[in-house]
Design a protein around this motif. Structure first.
Motif, PDB file in Angstrom:
ATOM      1  N   ILE A  82       0.799  -1.251   0.112  1.00 51.09           N
ATOM      2  CA  ILE A  82       0.151  -0.049   0.021  1.00 51.09           C
ATOM      3  C   ILE A  82       1.046   1.235  -0.053  1.00 51.09           C
ATOM      4  O   ILE A  82       0.592   2.335  -0.894  1.00 51.09           O
ATOM      5  CB  ILE A  82      -0.945   0.010   1.115  1.00 51.09           C
ATOM      6  CG1 ILE A  82      -1.992  -1.145   1.080  1.00 51.09           C
ATOM      7  CG2 ILE A  82      -1.806   1.320   1.470  1.00 51.09           C
ATOM      8  CD1 ILE A  82      -2.695  -1.449   2.232  1.00 51.09           C
ATOM      9  N   TRP A  83       1.704   1.381   0.569  1.00 49.74           N
ATOM     10  CA  TRP A  83       2.941   2.448   1.043  1.00 49.74           C
ATOM     11  C   TRP A  83       3.622   2.643  -0.375  1.00 49.74           C
ATOM     12  O   TRP A  83       3.756   3.544  -0.695  1.00 49.74           O
ATOM     13  CB  TRP A  83       3.834   2.188   1.899  1.00 49.74           C
ATOM     14  CG  TRP A  83       3.138   2.574   3.266  1.00 49.74           C
ATOM     15  CD1 TRP A  83       2.617   1.934   4.416  1.00 49.74           C
ATOM     16  CD2 TRP A  83       2.922   3.971   3.778  1.00 49.74           C
ATOM     17  NE1 TRP A  83       2.212   2.575   5.446  1.00 49.74           N
ATOM     18  CE2 TRP A  83       2.157   3.901   5.375  1.00 49.74           C
ATOM     19  CE3 TRP A  83       3.047   5.167   3.314  1.00 49.74           C
ATOM     20  CZ2 TRP A  83       1.807   5.234   5.722  1.00 49.74           C
ATOM     21  CZ3 TRP A  83       2.871   6.483   4.155  1.00 49.74           C
ATOM     22  CH2 TRP A  83       2.210   6.294   5.130  1.00 49.74           C
ATOM     23  N   MET A  84       4.246   1.538  -0.846  1.00 54.49           N
ATOM     24  CA  MET A  84       4.882   1.483  -2.084  1.00 54.49           C
ATOM     25  C   MET A  84       4.019   2.053  -3.430  1.00 54.49           C
ATOM     26  O   MET A  84       4.404   2.991  -3.776  1.00 54.49           O
ATOM     27  CB  MET A  84       5.660   0.162  -2.341  1.00 54.49           C
ATOM     28  CG  MET A  84       6.247   0.208  -3.877  1.00 54.49           C
ATOM     29  SD  MET A  84       7.422   1.469  -4.007  1.00 54.49           S
ATOM     30  CE  MET A  84       8.933   0.608  -3.267  1.00 54.49           C
ATOM     31  N   GLY A  85       2.980   1.492  -3.450  1.00 50.93           N
ATOM     32  CA  GLY A  85       2.036   2.265  -4.434  1.00 50.93           C
ATOM     33  C   GLY A  85       1.616   3.502  -4.468  1.00 50.93           C
ATOM     34  O   GLY A  85       1.603   4.228  -5.276  1.00 50.93           O
ATOM     35  N   GLY A  86       1.348   4.128  -3.051  1.00 51.92           N
ATOM     36  CA  GLY A  86       1.047   5.732  -2.788  1.00 51.92           C
ATOM     37  C   GLY A  86       1.998   6.250  -3.046  1.00 51.92           C
ATOM     38  O   GLY A  86       2.163   7.413  -3.826  1.00 51.92           O
ATOM     39  N   VAL A  87       3.491   5.875  -2.540  1.00 45.04           N
ATOM     40  CA  VAL A  87       4.549   6.799  -2.868  1.00 45.04           C
ATOM     41  C   VAL A  87       4.978   6.906  -4.397  1.00 45.04           C
ATOM     42  O   VAL A  87       5.356   7.923  -4.884  1.00 45.04           O
ATOM     43  CB  VAL A  87       5.920   5.895  -2.169  1.00 45.04           C
ATOM     44  CG1 VAL A  87       7.057   6.719  -2.865  1.00 45.04           C
ATOM     45  CG2 VAL A  87       5.595   6.313  -0.585  1.00 45.04           C
ATOM     46  N   LEU A  88       4.662   5.704  -5.173  1.00 48.61           N
ATOM     47  CA  LEU A  88       5.030   5.517  -6.594  1.00 48.61           C
ATOM     48  C   LEU A  88       4.163   6.630  -7.327  1.00 48.61           C
ATOM     49  O   LEU A  88       4.517   7.261  -8.067  1.00 48.61           O
ATOM     50  CB  LEU A  88       4.984   4.288  -7.266  1.00 48.61           C
ATOM     51  CG  LEU A  88       5.315   4.118  -8.757  1.00 48.61           C
ATOM     52  CD1 LEU A  88       6.309   4.581  -9.176  1.00 48.61           C
ATOM     53  CD2 LEU A  88       4.913   2.515  -9.258  1.00 48.61           C
ATOM     54  N   MET A  89       2.687   6.286  -6.982  1.00 46.23           N
ATOM     55  CA  MET A  89       1.795   7.163  -7.543  1.00 46.23           C
ATOM     56  C   MET A  89       1.922   8.731  -7.241  1.00 46.23           C
ATOM     57  O   MET A  89       1.792   9.636  -8.102  1.00 46.23           O
ATOM     58  CB  MET A  89       0.252   6.795  -7.333  1.00 46.23           C
ATOM     59  CG  MET A  89      -0.744   7.226  -8.304  1.00 46.23           C
ATOM     60  SD  MET A  89      -2.330   6.195  -8.199  1.00 46.23           S
ATOM     61  CE  MET A  89      -2.597   6.690  -6.420  1.00 46.23           C
ATOM     62  N   THR A  90       2.258   8.807  -6.244  1.00 46.95           N
ATOM     63  CA  THR A  90       2.558  10.199  -5.490  1.00 46.95           C
ATOM     64  C   THR A  90       3.762  10.745  -6.355  1.00 46.95           C
ATOM     65  O   THR A  90       3.847  11.902  -7.053  1.00 46.95           O
ATOM     66  CB  THR A  90       2.855  10.484  -4.087  1.00 46.95           C
ATOM     67  OG1 THR A  90       1.504  10.057  -3.506  1.00 46.95           O
ATOM     68  CG2 THR A  90       3.196  11.816  -3.733  1.00 46.95           C
ATOM     69  N   MET A  91       5.126  10.083  -6.567  1.00 47.35           N
ATOM     70  CA  MET A  91       6.074  10.586  -6.917  1.00 47.35           C
ATOM     71  C   MET A  91       5.836  10.709  -8.749  1.00 47.35           C
ATOM     72  O   MET A  91       6.090  11.891  -9.146  1.00 47.35           O
ATOM     73  CB  MET A  91       7.232   9.632  -6.851  1.00 47.35           C
ATOM     74  CG  MET A  91       8.637  10.185  -7.632  1.00 47.35           C
ATOM     75  SD  MET A  91       9.149  11.481  -6.773  1.00 47.35           S
ATOM     76  CE  MET A  91       9.622  11.047  -5.238  1.00 47.35           C
ATOM     77  N   VAL A  92       5.170   9.765  -9.193  1.00 48.65           N
ATOM     78  CA  VAL A  92       4.650  10.005 -10.644  1.00 48.65           C
ATOM     79  C   VAL A  92       3.976  11.292 -11.004  1.00 48.65           C
ATOM     80  O   VAL A  92       4.204  12.161 -12.082  1.00 48.65           O
ATOM     81  CB  VAL A  92       4.332   8.858 -11.333  1.00 48.65           C
ATOM     82  CG1 VAL A  92       3.681   9.031 -12.670  1.00 48.65           C
ATOM     83  CG2 VAL A  92       5.042   7.453 -11.231  1.00 48.65           C
ATOM     84  N   GLY A  93       3.021  11.152 -10.153  1.00 45.71           N
ATOM     85  CA  GLY A  93       2.103  12.624 -10.066  1.00 45.71           C
ATOM     86  C   GLY A  93       2.940  14.046 -10.200  1.00 45.71           C
ATOM     87  O   GLY A  93       2.515  14.884 -10.728  1.00 45.71           O
ATOM     88  N   VAL A  94       3.780  13.942  -8.980  1.00 48.32           N
ATOM     89  CA  VAL A  94       4.266  15.147  -8.713  1.00 48.32           C
ATOM     90  C   VAL A  94       5.551  15.414  -9.785  1.00 48.32           C
ATOM     91  O   VAL A  94       5.755  16.512 -10.204  1.00 48.32           O
ATOM     92  CB  VAL A  94       4.822  15.061  -7.276  1.00 48.32           C
ATOM     93  CG1 VAL A  94       6.006  16.346  -7.138  1.00 48.32           C
ATOM     94  CG2 VAL A  94       3.998  15.006  -6.281  1.00 48.32           C
ATOM     95  N   ALA A  95       5.982  14.424 -10.308  1.00 49.75           N
ATOM     96  CA  ALA A  95       6.997  14.613 -11.381  1.00 49.75           C
ATOM     97  C   ALA A  95       6.181  15.172 -12.762  1.00 49.75           C
ATOM     98  O   ALA A  95       6.735  16.164 -13.492  1.00 49.75           O
ATOM     99  CB  ALA A  95       7.528  13.184 -11.901  1.00 49.75           C
ATOM    100  N   ALA A  96       4.998  14.712 -13.131  1.00 53.68           N
ATOM    101  CA  ALA A  96       4.296  15.166 -14.142  1.00 53.68           C
ATOM    102  C   ALA A  96       3.828  16.526 -13.719  1.00 53.68           C
ATOM    103  O   ALA A  96       4.163  17.406 -14.781  1.00 53.68           O
ATOM    104  CB  ALA A  96       3.104  14.409 -14.229  1.00 53.68           C
ATOM    105  N   LEU A  97       3.297  16.968 -12.488  1.00 51.43           N
ATOM    106  CA  LEU A  97       2.883  18.338 -12.300  1.00 51.43           C
ATOM    107  C   LEU A  97       4.019  19.281 -12.135  1.00 51.43           C
ATOM    108  O   LEU A  97       4.055  20.326 -12.874  1.00 51.43           O
ATOM    109  CB  LEU A  97       2.351  18.134 -10.728  1.00 51.43           C
ATOM    110  CG  LEU A  97       1.864  19.443 -10.216  1.00 51.43           C
ATOM    111  CD1 LEU A  97       0.593  20.031 -11.348  1.00 51.43           C
ATOM    112  CD2 LEU A  97       1.375  19.417  -9.171  1.00 51.43           C
ATOM    113  N   SER A  98       5.158  18.798 -11.871  1.00 51.24           N
ATOM    114  CA  SER A  98       6.547  19.587 -11.876  1.00 51.24           C
ATOM    115  C   SER A  98       6.717  20.062 -13.354  1.00 51.24           C
ATOM    116  O   SER A  98       7.497  21.233 -13.620  1.00 51.24           O
ATOM    117  CB  SER A  98       7.614  19.058 -11.240  1.00 51.24           C
ATOM    118  OG  SER A  98       8.139  17.938 -11.873  1.00 51.24           O
ATOM    119  N   GLY A  99       6.520  19.132 -14.346  1.00 51.31           N
ATOM    120  CA  GLY A  99       6.652  19.330 -15.625  1.00 51.31           C
ATOM    121  C   GLY A  99       6.044  20.299 -16.341  1.00 51.31           C
ATOM    122  O   GLY A  99       6.209  21.282 -17.085  1.00 51.31           O
ATOM    123  N   VAL A 100       4.359  20.334 -15.750  1.00 53.85           N
ATOM    124  CA  VAL A 100       3.613  21.546 -16.263  1.00 53.85           C
ATOM    125  C   VAL A 100       4.252  22.766 -15.800  1.00 53.85           C
ATOM    126  O   VAL A 100       4.250  23.773 -16.306  1.00 53.85           O
ATOM    127  CB  VAL A 100       2.260  21.196 -15.351  1.00 53.85           C
ATOM    128  CG1 VAL A 100       1.348  22.419 -15.879  1.00 53.85           C
ATOM    129  CG2 VAL A 100       1.582  19.932 -15.865  1.00 53.85           C
TER     130      VAL A 100
END
Length: 286
Positions: A82-100
């Motif tokens: 659960i934690w790994m999935g949450g961390v991965l999804m958060t990191m991917v989302g934040v990476a995409a948002l930082s690209g914006v």
């Protein structure tokens, strides 16, 4: 929908989860492969795709059953998963948002690149964790045994990996220039060193090869210490001058890639080793 009904997983949930994984992984892969000016629009599209996929995952969790595969948490599921999935999804989302954000503010480019690299490493870590959880005690015993033997060397290696980049900025540029000097000397025994004046001539030279990019200054402005803007995509570009952007010309692979691409695009020809060294000498002097 009643609580009892929601407790029974729907047959559609697992296929939906698999499709979502494919969409997220595909979007991230496309974004990773298109992180260049020539494919920048596709890179931006893929970044927004990833953001939408992350939001969609949260939406799917609200329509799935409590015990089904779409639930973000459910009884009996490994907390580590659960934690790994949450961390991965958060990191991917934040990476995409930082690209914006980086699309409008070039100062965020390094942040975006760092987050994207971190997300990239989390993906195999996530896959390894899935194997760890589902392949049982045999695999875990093997990994734990190997970890006990290799923990100290791995920690030392990690320390070296983290320490080297912090000390390599100027020496890296010097090494690149030394390589170009060696190649220039081999091509012309009379080579006497790089010239910032010749480099400035290359920077400001105008050509008729490509109407979109008549000179380097088209995107990087007449003053290379100032941020530029890509002539075609409109994206902000960090200053070309080393004084304003110390990371310029410190990544040998990127330096070669951009000279190979931009010399043909802007000058309509290959740049020699002397040209490349002169260009770096000019921007290092600014």
């Amino acid at each position: 929908m009643s609580g009892a009904a929601r407790a029974v997983p729907g047959r559609w949930e697992l296929p939906a989860l698999r499709l979502w994984h494919a969409a997220l992984a595909g979007g991230f892969l496309v974004a990773w492969l298109t992180a260049d000016e020539d494919t920048y629009r596709m890179h931006v599209f893929a970044g927004y795709w990833v953001l939408i996929a992350v939001a969609l995952r949260l939406g799917l969790a609200t329509v799935g059953t409590r015990q089904g595969p779409l639930a973000l948490t459910r009884p009996g599921r490994s907390r580590l998963m659960i934690w790994m999935g949450g961390v991965l999804m958060t990191m991917v989302g934040v990476a995409a948002l930082s690209g914006v954000i980086a699309d409008g503010k070039s100062a965020f480019e390094d942040v975006h690149e760092g987050l994207s690299n971190a997300a990239l490493w989390l993906i195999p870590a996530h896959a390894a964790l899935v194997a760890w959880v589902f392949q049982g005690k045999r695999l875990r015993d093997k990994v734990i045994g190997a970890a006990r033997v290799s923990a100290v060397p791995m920690l030392l290696l990690a320390g070296l990996v983290l320490a080297v980049p912090a000390q390599a900025a100027d020496p890296a540029r010097d090494a690149i220039l030394a390589g170009y000097a060696k190649a220039a000397k081999a091509a012309d025994p009379g080579f006497g060193g790089f010239s910032a004046a010749r480099g400035e001539s290359i920077y400001r030279a105008r050509n008729t090869v490509n109407a979109d990019y008549p000179s380097c200054a088209t995107c990087h402005t007449d003053d290379p210490t100032q941020p530029g803007r890509h002539a075609k995509t409109g994206r902000e570009i960090a200053p070309a001058a080393v004084s304003a952007n110390p990371k310029r010309f410190t990544d040998a692979e990127k330096v070669e890639e951009r000279f190979n691409r931009d010399c043909k695009t802007v000058l309509g020809r290959e740049c020699s080793a002397r040209d490349r060294g002169d260009f770096i000498a000019f921007l290092s002097s600014k």
